[in-house]
Scaffold this motif. Structure first.
Motif, PDB file in Angstrom:
ATOM      1  N   GLY A 123      30.251  49.241  36.171  1.00 11.82           N
ATOM      2  CA  GLY A 123      28.993  48.553  36.366  1.00 11.82           C
ATOM      3  C   GLY A 123      29.063  47.542  37.489  1.00 11.82           C
ATOM      4  N   ASP A 124      28.010  46.775  37.619  1.00 18.63           N
ATOM      5  CA  ASP A 124      27.925  45.694  38.599  1.00 18.63           C
ATOM      6  C   ASP A 124      27.460  44.450  37.860  1.00 18.63           C
ATOM      7  N   GLU A 125      28.395  43.805  37.183  1.00 14.31           N
ATOM      8  CA  GLU A 125      28.080  42.615  36.395  1.00 14.31           C
ATOM      9  C   GLU A 125      28.790  41.374  36.918  1.00 14.31           C
ATOM     10  N   HIS A 126      29.535  41.519  38.006  1.00 16.02           N
ATOM     11  CA  HIS A 126      30.291  40.384  38.546  1.00 16.02           C
ATOM     12  C   HIS A 126      30.175  40.344  40.060  1.00 16.02           C
ATOM     13  N   LEU A 127      30.283  39.136  40.564  1.00 12.63           N
ATOM     14  CA  LEU A 127      30.312  38.926  42.006  1.00 12.63           C
ATOM     15  C   LEU A 127      31.717  39.197  42.527  1.00 12.63           C
ATOM     16  N   ALA A 128      31.875  39.179  43.828  1.00  6.06           N
ATOM     17  CA  ALA A 128      33.188  39.429  44.418  1.00  6.06           C
ATOM     18  C   ALA A 128      34.210  38.390  43.985  1.00  6.06           C
ATOM     19  N   ASN A 129      33.770  37.162  43.692  1.00  9.04           N
ATOM     20  CA  ASN A 129      34.707  36.123  43.253  1.00  9.04           C
ATOM     21  C   ASN A 129      35.011  36.203  41.762  1.00  9.04           C
ATOM     22  N   GLY A 130      34.457  37.207  41.075  1.00  3.99           N
ATOM     23  CA  GLY A 130      34.751  37.424  39.667  1.00  3.99           C
ATOM     24  C   GLY A 130      33.809  36.740  38.708  1.00  3.99           C
TER      25      GLY A 130
ATOM     26  N   ASP B 215      35.036  29.112  48.065  1.00  8.08           N
ATOM     27  CA  ASP B 215      34.350  29.045  46.784  1.00  8.08           C
ATOM     28  C   ASP B 215      33.707  27.688  46.520  1.00  8.08           C
ATOM     29  N   SER B 216      34.008  26.695  47.352  1.00  8.81           N
ATOM     30  CA  SER B 216      33.471  25.352  47.156  1.00  8.81           C
ATOM     31  C   SER B 216      32.129  25.208  47.869  1.00  8.81           C
TER      32      SER B 216
END
Length: 826
Positions: free
Chosen positions: A202-209, A684-685
Motif C-alpha cells: 500500500g501507500d500509507e507512509h511517506l518516504a521518511n516513514g 526532516d527538521s
C-alpha cells in the motif's frame, strides 16, 4: 509466545481448573501454519507425539458449526524427530472450501486456522513495520533521530578518523551495527518485491516513514531508504565502505540514540573496503578482495536505477561493478573484541547478480550479460544446500539470486542450465527433508529462519522458471515452518498472525527496554542444541514455556536472553517480505511505475519517451523573461514557469507573464515569499508550520489569479530553493497539489551561481554537463525536468538562458520533444 496479562491469567485459571490434569498429561500435538492456507495451495499439518503409537486418520472441524467437514488418512509414520517419538504428515490439500477450521487427530487438536484466497493479504506490508523501526538517522517509529554523527573512517585512503557523512540506513539486528553486506541484500529484496508484486503493498507512509501518502508504495519508500544509505557508502567511483560500528556496540542493550563509546564523541567508525584482513582487536577477518561487497552494491543500484529511473544509481552500479571486477574475492565484515563476524566465503554469485542486473537495464549491455554467465559457473549450487552446517553467513546471500535474474534474460540451453543448478540444489535439500515429517532439510545454524526463507524463495523461483511443481510441498513446508508448523507450534514472526502464538520476548531493546512491539520482525530461528550450548553469554530470564519441545537436536527460546534463536534480523525480514508477497500474489506481475518520486515529489517523467520539460523558476530576478518568451515563440516550443507571488505581483513582469500564458506555456506556483521550508543539513527538521505553509501558498495562488490562473489549472507546485521534505509533500497533497522538482544529474540549476562562489559554473560548463549526461546515460534525458532560472543576480553576466538556442538545437538532433510539466507527467 503471546503471553497473557495477570488479569487474563486469573480468568483462564478459573475457567480451566477442571482441565488441568489433561493439559499436564498432553502427549500429542498438531502443528499448522497459523497464518492459514490458500484453497489451491498444498495444505499439510504435522501430527507429533511423545508416544510410540502412530495416528491413522484425522478430521477437519468447522469452527462455526463444530462439525467435521473433511476426513483424511494420516501419511506414513516418520518416527522420531527432535523431542517427539512419533510424527506423521496430515495432508488435506484436497479440501478447498474457505472458512475457519481446526484439525483433530487422535487426542490432539490444532489451533484454529483459516483457508481463504486472501489469507496472506497484507502480510508482506505488515513486515515493513519492522524495517521502518530499524531505520538509523531519522527513526519514524521513535519520531526521533539517532546516529546522526556517523562517522569516522578506518583503513581508508584518507587519514584515519576523517569524518564522513554516512548517517542513515538500517540497524542490522537488535544491535546497531550497519553492514553493506546485509543492507544491500535487503534493499535488493525490497526492490524485487516492488517489481514482481506491486499489488502486495500500500501507500500509507511517506518516504521518511511517517504516516501519510506520497503516491509511491511503502516498499519502494523503504527500498529507497536503503539505496540512499548505500550511495553514502559508495560516495565516489573508487571508494567503498563496508560497515559502520563494530562489536563494541554489544557492551549493553539500549534504545538507539547517540553512541559515545567509540572514542570520538558520538561518531562511530566507518570501515573502508581494503581487500585485506581487518579487525581492531586480536580477531581478524579473512578478506581477499572487494567483489562480494561491490557486487551487492552494483545489483541493488542497478535494480534501483531500473525502478526509480535514476541515473546516479546507474552510474554507481557501473562503478561498483568495476571495483568488483578489478579486485575479485570476498570482503568480510570486521570483528573486534569477539570472534563473531560475517564469514562470507563466496563472491561469484554477487557478481553474477550484478552483471545480470546491469544487463537488464539495457539490451545493449551484452558484455555484462556474458560476464554474468561466466560468474554463474563459479557457483552453480550454493554450497550450504544439502549440508548439515556452515559458518556464520559463510554462503551469503543464502541462495544464488543471480541464477534467477540471469535465467530471465536467456533462452535455450543457457537458461536450462541455470534452472538445472536450482534443481540440483533443491534436490540435495530434499534428500534430507524427505526423511522427517516436517520436511526439514535446512541446517539449524545461526539465522536458520533466514536460510529457510531464502530456500523457499529458491523453490518458488525454480517453479516459476521451469513450470515444474515437483518440490511444491517442500516449498510450502518451509513457509509453514516459519509460521507455526514446527516442533514449538509458534510463528517466528513477531505479531503475525495477530492473536496467534508468536514471539513476545525477543532479544530486542525495543521490546525489552522500551516495551514497544517489533511488528513483522523475523527472529533468527532454532539452532542445534550443540551450538546453543557452546555460545557465550546466553542466560534465559524466564521459565522456558517450550521446555517440552526442546531436544539435543534443536532448541528455540522465546526469551530475551537467547540472542542465538530469538533475535530479529533486518535482512531476514526483508527476504520474508519478498516471500510473503509471492505467497499473497502468486505469480510475478509487472512493475507499473512511470515516474520517479523523491520525498513525495515527482522528479522525473516516463523514461520510455524521448521528451522532457524545460522548467524556469523566478522570484527576485526576471532579466531573462522577455528573451526566453521570444525564443520559445520563435521555436514554436513550450516550457513550464514556476513563479513566486512576489514575481507575479511585480509590475515589471506583468506583460511577459501575460505573453507566456498566451503562448500556452505552463505557469505554476513557487511559494509566495520564497520560504526555506526545512533545514539544509537536517532535512526532516521543518522551519515552517503547517499554517505558515498553507497561508504562503494561498497567497501565491491569489497572485496568480490576477492572470486568470486557478489552482485546478496549476496543480503542480515546485518548492522554493528546490528544497523540501515529506511533510511538505504531504501538506501539498492535502490541498490536491502535486509537488515536483528538477531531475538531478546535470548542473543546469547552477546557472544562479556568481563568479565569487566556490560552486560557480560557467554557462558553457553547464551546457557541457547536460550534453555529457545525455550521452553517458542509458536513458538519456528521457522524462527529464530540466531546471534553469528566468533571471539571475547582476553579478552573473554569463547568462545561461543565452545558451538555449544551442541546447534546443542539440536536443532536436537527438530527437527529443519539449513539453510542459503537465503533459510530461500525465
Amino acid at each position: 509466545m503471546m503471553k497473557c496479562t495477570p488479569a487474563i491469567l486469573i480468568a483462564l485459571l478459573l475457567i480451566t481448573i477442571g482441565f488441568t490434569v489433561t493439559a499436564q498429561t498432553q502427549n500429542s500435538w498438531v502443528r499448522i501454519n497459523l497464518l492459514g492456507y490458500k484453497p489451491v495451495s498444498p495444505k499439510v499439518a504435522v501430527w507429533c507425539s511423545k508416544e510410540k503409537n502412530a495416528v491413522t486418520g484425522f478430521s477437519i472441524i468447522d469452527v462455526a458449526s463444530g462439525k467435521p467437514v473433511f476426513t483424511g488418512k494420516a501419511g506414513k509414520a516418520y518416527g522420531a524427530y527432535g523431542p517427539f517419538t512419533q510424527t506423521a504428515r496430515l495432508n488435506f490439500t484436497a479440501f478447498t472450501k474457505p472458512g475457519r477450521y481446526m484439525i483433530k487427530a487422535g487426542e490432539a487438536t490444532s489451533p484454529e486456522f483459516t483457508i481463504g484466497d486472501d489469507v496472506y493479504k497484507g502480510a508482506a506490508n505488515f513486515c515493513l513495520r519492522y524495517m521502518r523501526q530499524q531505520r538509523s538517522g531519522f527513526n519514524p517509529f521513535l519520531k526521533d533521530s539517532c546516529h546522526t554523527h556517523d562517522g569516522y573512517t578506518l583503513y581508508g585512503p584518507m587519514p584515519d578518523s576523517t569524518h564522513i557523512n554516512v548517517s542513515g540506513g538500517w540497524h542490522d539486528a537488535s544491535d546497531y551495527l550497519q553492514y553493506v553486506t546485509t543492507s544491500a541484500n535487503a534493499t535488493w529484496h525490497l526492490l524485487a518485491a516492488a517489481r514482481d508484486f506491486p499489488n502486495a503493498f500500500g501507500d500509507e507512509h511517506l518516504a521518511n516513514g511517517l504516516p501519510g501518502k506520497n503516491n509511491q508504495s511503502d516498499v519502494l519508500d523503504e527500498a529507497r531508504w536503503g539505496l540512499n544509505w548505500l550511495l553514502k557508502m559508495h560516495p565516489q567511483k573508487d571508494w567503498l565502505f563496508n560497515q559502520i560500528a563494530d562489536d563494541r556496540d554489544h557492551h549493553g542493550m539500549r534504545l538507539p540514540k547517540e553512541d559515545s563509546f567509540y572514542g570520538l564523541g558520538f561518531e562511530r567508525p566507518v570501515y573502508f573496503c581494503t581487500a585485506t584482513p581487518q579487525g581492531f582487536g586480536k580477531y581478524k577477518n579473512r578478506s581477499t578482495g572487494l567483489a562480494s561487497t561491490a557486487g551487492k552494491f552494483a545489483s541493488a543500484f542497478a535494480l534501483g536505477a531500473q525502478l526509480f529511473q535514476d541515473t546516479l544509481l546507474q552510474n554507481r552500479a557501473l562503478s561498483a561493478w568495476a571495483l568488483g571486477v578489478d579486485k575479485p574475492g570476498v570482503c568480510q565484515t570486521a570483528p573486534g573484541r569477539s570472534p563473531y563476524f560475517y564469514e562470507e566465503d563466496n563472491w561469484t554469485d554477487d557478481m553474477e547478480l550484478a552483471g545480470a542486473s546491469i544487463a537488464a537495464l539495457h539490451a545493449a549491455n551484452n558484455k555484462y550479460l556474458a560476464a554474468a554467465q561466466t560468474y554463474a559457473k563459479g557457483e552453480t549450487i550454493t554450497p550450504w544446500l544439502g549440508t548439515d552446517t556452515a559458518r556464520h553467513y559463510q554462503w551469503y546471500p543464502f541462495i544464488n539470486i543471480g541464477h534467477y535474474e540471469l535465467a530471465k534474460l536467456l533462452t535455450g540451453k543457457e537458461r536450462a542450465a541455470l534452472i538445472g543448478y536450482y534443481k540440483q540444489g533443491i534436490e540435495r535439500v530434499w534428500q534430507k527433508a524427505r526423511q522427517n515429517a516436517f520436511y526439514r532439510g535446512v541446517p539449524f545454524i545461526w539465522c536458520s529462519n533466514n536460510l529457510t526463507t531464502s530456500f523457499a524463495i529458491q523453490c518458488y523461483w525454480y517453479r516459476q522458471l521451469s513450470g515444474d511443481a515437483t518440490y511444491i510441498e517442500l516449498e510450502q513446508a518451509c513457509f509453514d515452518w516459519l509460521l507455526g508448523c514446527n516442533p514449538w507450534g509458534t510463528s517466528m514472526v513477531y505479531g503475525l498472525p495477530a492473536g496467534g502464538d508468536t514471539p513476545s520476548d525477543p532479544h530486542s531493546a525495543f521490546s525489552h527496554i522500551g516495551h514497544y512491539p517489533i511488528d513483522g520482525g523475523l527472529v533468527d530461528g532454532p539452532v542445534y542444541g550443540s551450538i546453543y550450548k557452546s555460545l557465550i553469554g546466553i542466560t534465559l530470564n524466564e521459565p522456558d514455556e517450550y521446555a517440552a519441545f526442546q531436544s539435543d537436536l534443536v532448541v528455540y527460546h522465546d526469551d530475551y536472553g537467547d540472542y542465538s534463536t530469538n533475535e530479529p534480523t533486518m535482512d531476514g525480514t526483508a527476504s520474508l517480505v519478498y516471500l510473503l508477497a509471492a505467497k499473497e500474489i502468486g505469480k510475478p506481475g509487472n512493475f507499473k511505475g512511470t515516474v520517479t518520486h523523491d520525498h513525495g515529489a515527482i522528479t522525473r517523467g516516463n523514461t520510455s519517451k524521448k521528451q522532457l520539460a524545460l522548467v524556469f523558476t523566478g522570484d527576485e530576478y526576471g532579466d531573462g523573461a522577455a528573451y526566453i518568451a521570444r525564443f520559445l515563440q520563435q521555436q514554436n516550443s513550450k516550457a513550464s514557469f514556476f513563479f513566486t507571488g512576489r514575481f507575479y505581483r511585480n509590475t515589471a513582469n506583468k506583460q511577459v507573464i501575460a505573453q507566456l500564458r498566451k503562448q500556452g506555456n505552463y505557469l505554476g506556483p513557487h511559494s509566495d515569499q520564497h520560504l526555506l521550508y526545512c533545514d539544509w543539513n537536517q532535512r526532516d527538521s521543518l522551519l515552517v508550520t503547517h499554517e505558515q505553509f498553507s497561508n504562503d501558498l494561498a497567497n501565491n495562488y491569489k497572485a496568480m489569479a490576477a492572470y486568470g490562473i486557478n489552482k485546478k489549472d496549476a496543480a503542480y507546485f515546485l518548492p522554493p530553493y528546490e528544497w523540501y521534505n515529506d511533510s511538505i509533500a504531504a501538506w501539498a497533497k492535502q490541498q490536491q497539489i502535486q509537488l515536483v522538482n528538477y531531475t538531478p544529474g546535470t548542473c543546469s540549476n547552477a546557472d544562479y551561481t556568481t563568479p565569487d562562489m566556490k560552486n560557480f559554473r560557467s554557462s558553457a560548463a553547464i551546457l557541457d554537463s547536460i550534453i555529457n549526461y545525455e550521452q553517458r546515460s542509458l536513458t538519456g534525458l528521457n522524462g527529464f525536468i530540466l531546471l534553469v532560472h528566468i533571471g539571475t543576480h547582476p553579478a552573473r553576466t554569463d547568462k545561461f538562458y543565452y545558451q538555449l538556442p544551442a541546447l534546443l538545437n542539440y536536443l532536436r538532433k537527438r530527437k527529443y520533444t519539449l513539453t510542459t510539466v503537465s503533459n510530461l507527467l500525465q
